[in-house]
Design a protein around this motif. Structure first.
Motif, PDB file in Angstrom:
ATOM      1  N   ASP A   1       0.823  -1.210   0.000  1.00  0.00           N
ATOM      2  CA  ASP A   1       0.000   0.000   0.000  1.00  0.00           C
ATOM      3  C   ASP A   1       0.859   1.263   0.000  1.00  0.00           C
ATOM      4  O   ASP A   1       0.484   2.280  -0.579  1.00  0.00           O
ATOM      5  CB  ASP A   1      -0.902   0.022   1.252  1.00  0.00           C
ATOM      6  CG  ASP A   1      -1.897  -1.122   1.279  1.00  0.00           C
ATOM      7  OD1 ASP A   1      -2.511  -1.395   0.234  1.00  0.00           O
ATOM      8  OD2 ASP A   1      -2.046  -1.745   2.351  1.00  0.00           O
ATOM      9  N   HIS A   2       2.006   1.195   0.661  1.00  0.00           N
ATOM     10  CA  HIS A   2       2.877   2.367   0.795  1.00  0.00           C
ATOM     11  C   HIS A   2       4.330   1.919   0.671  1.00  0.00           C
ATOM     12  O   HIS A   2       4.682   0.802   1.052  1.00  0.00           O
ATOM     13  CB  HIS A   2       2.689   3.048   2.158  1.00  0.00           C
ATOM     14  CG  HIS A   2       1.265   3.327   2.512  1.00  0.00           C
ATOM     15  ND1 HIS A   2       0.593   4.454   2.079  1.00  0.00           N
ATOM     16  CD2 HIS A   2       0.375   2.605   3.263  1.00  0.00           C
ATOM     17  CE1 HIS A   2      -0.649   4.427   2.552  1.00  0.00           C
ATOM     18  NE2 HIS A   2      -0.807   3.313   3.259  1.00  0.00           N
ATOM     19  N   ARG A   3       5.167   2.822   0.148  1.00  0.00           N
ATOM     20  CA  ARG A   3       6.616   2.593   0.131  1.00  0.00           C
ATOM     21  C   ARG A   3       7.249   3.645   1.036  1.00  0.00           C
ATOM     22  O   ARG A   3       6.993   4.840   0.891  1.00  0.00           O
ATOM     23  CB  ARG A   3       7.184   2.692  -1.277  1.00  0.00           C
ATOM     24  CG  ARG A   3       6.640   1.618  -2.228  1.00  0.00           C
ATOM     25  CD  ARG A   3       7.410   1.609  -3.549  1.00  0.00           C
ATOM     26  NE  ARG A   3       7.517   2.951  -4.108  1.00  0.00           N
ATOM     27  CZ  ARG A   3       8.590   3.420  -4.746  1.00  0.00           C
ATOM     28  NH1 ARG A   3       9.661   2.651  -4.911  1.00  0.00           N
ATOM     29  NH2 ARG A   3       8.603   4.645  -5.227  1.00  0.00           N
ATOM     30  N   ILE A   4       8.079   3.188   1.979  1.00  0.00           N
ATOM     31  CA  ILE A   4       8.681   4.124   2.927  1.00  0.00           C
ATOM     32  C   ILE A   4      10.189   3.889   2.983  1.00  0.00           C
ATOM     33  O   ILE A   4      10.679   2.808   2.635  1.00  0.00           O
ATOM     34  CB  ILE A   4       8.065   3.970   4.334  1.00  0.00           C
ATOM     35  CG1 ILE A   4       8.308   2.558   4.897  1.00  0.00           C
ATOM     36  CG2 ILE A   4       6.564   4.271   4.296  1.00  0.00           C
ATOM     37  CD1 ILE A   4       7.828   2.377   6.326  1.00  0.00           C
ATOM     38  N   ARG A   5      10.918   4.909   3.423  1.00  0.00           N
ATOM     39  CA  ARG A   5      12.382   4.809   3.494  1.00  0.00           C
ATOM     40  C   ARG A   5      12.891   5.407   4.792  1.00  0.00           C
ATOM     41  O   ARG A   5      12.228   6.252   5.410  1.00  0.00           O
ATOM     42  CB  ARG A   5      13.042   5.522   2.310  1.00  0.00           C
ATOM     43  CG  ARG A   5      12.784   7.026   2.249  1.00  0.00           C
ATOM     44  CD  ARG A   5      13.426   7.648   1.023  1.00  0.00           C
ATOM     45  NE  ARG A   5      13.070   9.060   0.890  1.00  0.00           N
ATOM     46  CZ  ARG A   5      13.723  10.069   1.461  1.00  0.00           C
ATOM     47  NH1 ARG A   5      14.799   9.807   2.214  1.00  0.00           N
ATOM     48  NH2 ARG A   5      13.335  11.318   1.293  1.00  0.00           N
ATOM     49  N   ILE A   6      14.061   4.938   5.189  1.00  0.00           N
ATOM     50  CA  ILE A   6      14.779   5.510   6.328  1.00  0.00           C
ATOM     51  C   ILE A   6      15.815   6.484   5.764  1.00  0.00           C
ATOM     52  O   ILE A   6      16.754   6.063   5.082  1.00  0.00           O
ATOM     53  CB  ILE A   6      15.469   4.403   7.147  1.00  0.00           C
ATOM     54  CG1 ILE A   6      14.423   3.426   7.702  1.00  0.00           C
ATOM     55  CG2 ILE A   6      16.304   4.998   8.281  1.00  0.00           C
ATOM     56  CD1 ILE A   6      15.020   2.175   8.318  1.00  0.00           C
ATOM     57  N   PRO A   7      15.656   7.790   5.994  1.00  0.00           N
ATOM     58  CA  PRO A   7      16.614   8.760   5.439  1.00  0.00           C
ATOM     59  C   PRO A   7      18.029   8.488   5.952  1.00  0.00           C
ATOM     60  O   PRO A   7      18.229   8.199   7.136  1.00  0.00           O
ATOM     61  CB  PRO A   7      16.088  10.106   5.944  1.00  0.00           C
ATOM     62  CG  PRO A   7      14.635   9.870   6.197  1.00  0.00           C
ATOM     63  CD  PRO A   7      14.546   8.462   6.697  1.00  0.00           C
ATOM     64  N   MET A   8      18.993   8.585   5.048  1.00  0.00           N
ATOM     65  CA  MET A   8      20.393   8.321   5.396  1.00  0.00           C
ATOM     66  C   MET A   8      21.271   9.455   4.891  1.00  0.00           C
ATOM     67  O   MET A   8      20.886  10.221   3.998  1.00  0.00           O
ATOM     68  CB  MET A   8      20.840   6.988   4.790  1.00  0.00           C
ATOM     69  CG  MET A   8      20.224   5.774   5.449  1.00  0.00           C
ATOM     70  SD  MET A   8      20.610   4.226   4.606  1.00  0.00           S
ATOM     71  CE  MET A   8      19.439   4.305   3.247  1.00  0.00           C
ATOM     72  N   GLN A   9      22.451   9.545   5.457  1.00  0.00           N
ATOM     73  CA  GLN A   9      23.407  10.563   5.051  1.00  0.00           C
ATOM     74  C   GLN A   9      23.923  10.267   3.643  1.00  0.00           C
ATOM     75  O   GLN A   9      23.923   9.121   3.184  1.00  0.00           O
ATOM     76  CB  GLN A   9      24.579  10.611   6.034  1.00  0.00           C
ATOM     77  CG  GLN A   9      24.173  10.995   7.465  1.00  0.00           C
ATOM     78  CD  GLN A   9      23.624  12.408   7.525  1.00  0.00           C
ATOM     79  OE1 GLN A   9      24.199  13.346   6.979  1.00  0.00           O
ATOM     80  NE2 GLN A   9      22.473  12.563   8.179  1.00  0.00           N
ATOM     81  N   ARG A  10      24.361  11.313   2.972  1.00  0.00           N
ATOM     82  CA  ARG A  10      24.919  11.173   1.631  1.00  0.00           C
ATOM     83  C   ARG A  10      26.078  10.171   1.638  1.00  0.00           C
ATOM     84  O   ARG A  10      26.921  10.187   2.529  1.00  0.00           O
ATOM     85  CB  ARG A  10      25.419  12.538   1.147  1.00  0.00           C
ATOM     86  CG  ARG A  10      25.870  12.558  -0.319  1.00  0.00           C
ATOM     87  CD  ARG A  10      26.491  13.909  -0.630  1.00  0.00           C
ATOM     88  NE  ARG A  10      25.521  14.988  -0.411  1.00  0.00           N
ATOM     89  CZ  ARG A  10      24.703  15.449  -1.358  1.00  0.00           C
ATOM     90  NH1 ARG A  10      24.753  14.929  -2.569  1.00  0.00           N
ATOM     91  NH2 ARG A  10      23.874  16.433  -1.080  1.00  0.00           N
ATOM     92  N   GLY A  11      26.085   9.298   0.659  1.00  0.00           N
ATOM     93  CA  GLY A  11      27.145   8.302   0.537  1.00  0.00           C
ATOM     94  C   GLY A  11      26.777   6.940   1.109  1.00  0.00           C
ATOM     95  O   GLY A  11      27.472   5.957   0.855  1.00  0.00           O
TER      96      GLY A  11
END
Length: 274
Positions: free
Chosen positions: A238-248
């Motif tokens: 139903d939904h796609r979610i992500r855990i924000p991470m630092q660049r790289g």
């Protein structure tokens, strides 16, 4: 009260359940044929004995017999129990299991029939649904995190590892014995139980996990280390979610990502804003 059985011969046939614990091919064959699994380490053995699961036998060193005397005495004193408690020295255990079992405590217990998906999901508010998670240690950590962070059940697809493999049971610290789990054929079975599904993905266009408005009943879909969720499971969610991470940084270990997601899903809207 019955007395424990002292074993001095590593070739004693009564210890056949414990032979070659370090050989995964042998263990898969033997445990499947005999319908049992192995619990290793004092804490896990204690949890097994307290779980109500059917135990075949217990094997401990003299030191661990003393450390676990309260639960072992309960086994030995049970009027209807025929569960043997074997006591053997470190050298005998090492010869039997095939490595230095420094924790000094193992037990064999009967496997149980997998419950129906609908029965496991009935009333569950937070559920983990795993696809192709085939690393036993990662799977064990997921169960441990699920127990700590309020996940009510764990669902596994057909390609996930066996939660009752020795290393998984040990790493989970015995929580695979308590958290309801079973195998699931598709995401559709989870939807049929009335849960909204949230697929974890590192995709940049997925909703950041801190912005998710969690419904009363939610299932978190998690894929294997490396490939992640399949396209079919991502499309079915139903939904796609992500855990924000630092660049790289492009991804997290599956067990780490699961713990973060379980914690996020456990928070009420008020707690998220505070």
């Amino acid at each position: 009260m019955r007395a424990p059985v002292v074993i001095e011969d590593p070739g004693d046939a009564r210890l056949s359940d414990y032979v070659d614990l370090a050989d995964p091919d042998v263990r898969r064959r033997v445990e499947a044929e005999r319908g049992f699994f192995i619990a290793e380490s004092p804490l896990v053995v204690r949890r097994l004995l307290e779980s109500g699961r059917r135990v075949r036998s217990v094997l401990v060193t003299p030191a661990q017999y003393d450390a676990l005397h309260d639960v072992l005495n309960g086994v030995l004193a049970g009027p209807d129990s025929d569960v043997p408690v074997y006591v053997a020295g470190d050298a005998v255990l090492r010869r039997v299991v095939g490595f230095n079992l420094h924790r000094g405590a193992v037990a064999a217990a009967a496997r149980w029939p997998l419950p129906a998906v609908a029965d496991v999901l009935r009333g569950a508010r937070r559920v983990a649904v795993l696809e192709r998670v085939n690393d036993h240690e990662n799977l064990g950590v997921v169960f441990r995190s699920a127990a700590a962070l309020g996940v009510d059940a764990v669902m596994l697809d057909a390609e996930c590892s066996d939660p009752l493999y020795r290393r998984c049971v040990r790493v989970s610290i015995g929580h695979v014995l308590h958290i309801p789990w079973t195998r699931v054929a598709s995401v559709a079975e989870v939807h049929a139980a009335g849960l909204s599904t949230f697929a974890l993905t590192p995709a940049a266009d997925a909703t950041p996990i801190e912005a998710v408005e969690w419904p009363d009943r939610a299932a978190l879909l998690l894929g294997a280390e490396g490939p992640g969720l399949s396209d079919a499971w991502l499309a079915a969610a139903d939904h796609r979610i992500r855990i924000p991470m630092q660049r790289g940084a492009d991804s997290l270990n599956i067990a780490t990502a699961a713990a973060i997601a379980f914690y996020a899903a456990s928070l009420s809207p008020r707690e998220r804003r505070s």
